[in-house]
Design a protein around this motif. Structure first.
Motif, PDB file in Angstrom:
ATOM      1  N   ARG A  87       0.829  -1.209   0.000  1.00  0.00           N
ATOM      2  CA  ARG A  87       0.000   0.000   0.000  1.00  0.00           C
ATOM      3  C   ARG A  87       0.865   1.261   0.000  1.00  0.00           C
ATOM      4  NH1 ARG A  87      -3.525  -3.436  -1.207  1.00  0.00           N
ATOM      5  NH2 ARG A  87      -4.943  -4.321   0.337  1.00  0.00           N
ATOM      6  N   GLY A  88       2.182   1.073   0.079  1.00  0.00           N
ATOM      7  CA  GLY A  88       3.079   2.232   0.083  1.00  0.00           C
ATOM      8  C   GLY A  88       3.349   2.740  -1.319  1.00  0.00           C
ATOM      9  N   ARG A  89       2.876   2.008  -2.294  1.00  0.00           N
ATOM     10  CA  ARG A  89       3.124   2.424  -3.678  1.00  0.00           C
ATOM     11  C   ARG A  89       1.778   2.546  -4.389  1.00  0.00           C
ATOM     12  NH1 ARG A  89       7.386  -0.971  -2.198  1.00  0.00           N
ATOM     13  NH2 ARG A  89       9.287   0.242  -2.027  1.00  0.00           N
ATOM     14  N   ALA A  90       1.577   1.755  -5.448  1.00  0.00           N
ATOM     15  CA  ALA A  90       0.321   1.885  -6.200  1.00  0.00           C
ATOM     16  C   ALA A  90      -0.865   1.561  -5.296  1.00  0.00           C
ATOM     17  CB  ALA A  90       0.337   0.933  -7.375  1.00  0.00           C
ATOM     18  N   ALA A  91      -1.928   2.329  -5.418  1.00  0.00           N
ATOM     19  CA  ALA A  91      -3.127   2.078  -4.624  1.00  0.00           C
ATOM     20  C   ALA A  91      -4.327   2.086  -5.560  1.00  0.00           C
ATOM     21  CB  ALA A  91      -3.280   3.156  -3.556  1.00  0.00           C
ATOM     22  N   GLY A  92      -5.470   1.650  -5.054  1.00  0.00           N
ATOM     23  CA  GLY A  92      -6.695   1.668  -5.849  1.00  0.00           C
ATOM     24  C   GLY A  92      -7.333   0.307  -5.895  1.00  0.00           C
ATOM     25  N   PRO A  93      -8.491   0.218  -6.533  1.00  0.00           N
ATOM     26  CA  PRO A  93      -9.236  -1.035  -6.538  1.00  0.00           C
ATOM     27  C   PRO A  93      -8.461  -2.171  -7.191  1.00  0.00           C
ATOM     28  CG  PRO A  93     -10.285   0.636  -7.950  1.00  0.00           C
ATOM     29  CD  PRO A  93      -9.163   1.303  -7.232  1.00  0.00           C
ATOM     30  N   ASP A  94      -7.479  -1.823  -8.037  1.00  0.00           N
ATOM     31  CA  ASP A  94      -6.669  -2.822  -8.718  1.00  0.00           C
ATOM     32  C   ASP A  94      -5.492  -3.319  -7.885  1.00  0.00           C
ATOM     33  OD1 ASP A  94      -7.490  -3.714 -11.078  1.00  0.00           O
ATOM     34  OD2 ASP A  94      -5.810  -2.861 -12.229  1.00  0.00           O
ATOM     35  N   ALA A  95      -5.271  -2.694  -6.720  1.00  0.00           N
ATOM     36  CA  ALA A  95      -4.154  -3.087  -5.846  1.00  0.00           C
ATOM     37  C   ALA A  95      -4.387  -4.515  -5.365  1.00  0.00           C
ATOM     38  CB  ALA A  95      -4.069  -2.132  -4.662  1.00  0.00           C
ATOM     39  N   PRO A  96      -3.316  -5.203  -4.909  1.00  0.00           N
ATOM     40  CA  PRO A  96      -3.503  -6.585  -4.474  1.00  0.00           C
ATOM     41  C   PRO A  96      -4.361  -6.688  -3.223  1.00  0.00           C
ATOM     42  CG  PRO A  96      -1.266  -5.834  -4.017  1.00  0.00           C
ATOM     43  CD  PRO A  96      -1.920  -4.757  -4.815  1.00  0.00           C
ATOM     44  N   SER A  97      -4.988  -7.840  -3.060  1.00  0.00           N
ATOM     45  CA  SER A  97      -5.659  -8.156  -1.797  1.00  0.00           C
ATOM     46  C   SER A  97      -4.626  -8.675  -0.818  1.00  0.00           C
ATOM     47  CB  SER A  97      -6.729  -9.223  -2.015  1.00  0.00           C
ATOM     48  OG  SER A  97      -7.900  -8.627  -2.489  1.00  0.00           O
ATOM     49  N   LEU A  98      -4.716  -8.210   0.413  1.00  0.00           N
ATOM     50  CA  LEU A  98      -3.813  -8.656   1.485  1.00  0.00           C
ATOM     51  C   LEU A  98      -4.645  -9.401   2.506  1.00  0.00           C
ATOM     52  CD1 LEU A  98      -1.676  -5.397   1.840  1.00  0.00           C
ATOM     53  CD2 LEU A  98      -1.269  -7.393   0.382  1.00  0.00           C
ATOM     54  N   LEU A  99      -4.348 -10.687   2.669  1.00  0.00           N
ATOM     55  CA  LEU A  99      -5.157 -11.590   3.503  1.00  0.00           C
ATOM     56  C   LEU A  99      -4.405 -11.954   4.761  1.00  0.00           C
ATOM     57  CD1 LEU A  99      -7.442 -13.734   3.988  1.00  0.00           C
ATOM     58  CD2 LEU A  99      -6.073 -15.298   2.574  1.00  0.00           C
TER      59      LEU A  99
END
Ligand SMILES: Cc1ncc(COP(=O)(O)O)c(C=O)c1O
Length: 355
Positions: free
Chosen positions: A222-234
């Motif tokens: 989350r420190g770089r590219a953000a948005g709905p396309d960002a990866p899911s972190l589980l």
């Protein structure tokens, strides 16, 4: 500390977390590259599991041998001590296995003494491994959280430095550096996925104890590219110690009643104060799994050549729970099924509870 709350088991999803941004983590990979024996740990592609979970490609980051120890923890302990060391003569830490062993190993490398506090239910093999690094081991009559309290008291003595991988009000500087140290693991994953010709991670499964490793994952992704396309972190936790899951559902950091699990490194009742805001704002999925789920995952990973311990295999068990659940996938990143990365954070030898 607030009164313990009852554990919850419903999964948690918050797609908006993928649009949240934080400051990028420190660049620590160059420091780790100077340590004797440093090499990136393997990122192993497992097509059979990708087919089972209905995703494009699936990789397991295998931390079963990291800087001479059977878990990822040397990344944080080495960087945290590097940043913290001044005139101290003795390192002090609490552990449910891996972190204390890493602190003991760093002390040995630097010619310092180490005192490591462990909870009563720790596996005897873990105590022996910490002693083999030359550290004094003190067993406390209680859970991990009590061992942390005892270590903090002990470290108040002159010449002692507390090197703890969880934070609380007034003790945040060294845990921050330890989390920075974990960043190398994610830097390696990015480079290894690119080298494998895979798309960037779309779903990352992280085993969670006090949440410091997950904090590092959030800081990285989350420190770089953000948005709905960002990866899911589980986040994946034991049912008996799902303090991240309970905190996410409650909207505040809660403390659970002590429980029992073979996932010793994840058996934590309270999240780190530093980790909590990152997990609250940056995780978009969290689940709890049972011991039997991780035993099965460890067996399956072993058959595929990844020697995962109970904490390491939890990431696969959690991915199975989320990807197999009705309707869960629509809540994940649109890219989740492209590339899945599961952090297998320890070897089966680090925690012999699998039998
Ligand atoms: C093997 C293993 N995996 C995962 C974790 C979880 O890390 P954290 O406590 O930072 O959430 C630990 C912590 O001790 C661990 O030992």
């Amino acid at each position: 500390m607030p009164a313990p709350v009852t554990a919850v088991s419903a999964p948690y999803f918050r797609p908006a977390a993928r649009a949240w941004r934080c400051a990028p983590p420190a660049d620590v990979a160059a420091f780790h590259a100077t340590l004797p024996g440093y090499a990136p740990t393997p990122l192993v592609e497992l097509p059979r599991l990708a087919a089972e979970l209905g995703v494009g490609r699936l990789f397991v980051k295998d931390e079963s041998a990291r800087l001479g120890l059977p878990a990822f923890k040397m990344l944080g302990a080495s960087w945290g001590v590097e940043r913290a060391l001044r005139d101290e003569k003795r390192l002090v830490a609490a552990t449910d296995g891996n972190h204390g062993r890493a602190v003991a190993a760093v002390a040995r490398l630097r010619g310092l003494a180490a005192t490591i506090f462990v909870p009563a239910d720790i596996h005897p093999a873990s105590i022996a491994a910490i002693r083999a690094e030359g550290a004094e081991v003190v067993t406390v009559d209680g859970i991990y959280d009590l061992a942390v309290e005892r270590a903090a008291k002990e470290a108040a003595e002159p010449g002692s430095l507390l090197v703890q991988d969880t934070a609380w009000p007034g003790y945040e500087e060294i845990p921050r550096w330890i989390v920075e140290g974990y960043a190398t693991l994610f830097t390696e994953v990015d480079a290894q996925l690119a080298a494998a010709g895979a798309a960037p991670a779309g779903l990352v499964g992280v085993p969670v104890g006090v949440g410091s490793l997950a904090q590092a994952a959030v800081a990285h992704y989350r420190g770089r590219a953000a948005g709905p396309d960002a990866p899911s972190l589980l986040s994946v936790e034991p049912e008996s110690a799902a303090c991240a899951l309970a905190s996410l559902h409650a909207g505040e950091r809660v403390t659970l009643e002590p429980g029992r699990t073979i996932m010793h490194g994840l058996n934590c009742a309270t999240l780190s104060t530093l980790a909590w805001p990152y997990l609250r704002d940056g995780l978009d999925a969290a689940v709890a799994i049972g011991d039997a789920d991780t035993v099965r995952a460890a067996r399956d990973l072993a058959a595929l050549g990844v020697p995962a311990g109970p904490c390491g295999a939890a990431a696969l068990a959690g991915a199975r729970a989320v990807l197999g659940g009705d309707g869960n996938r629509v809540l994940l990143s649109p890219r989740h099924a492209g590339t899945v990365v599961l952090l297998s954070t320890e070897s089966a030898t680090a925690n012999p509870s699998l039998g």
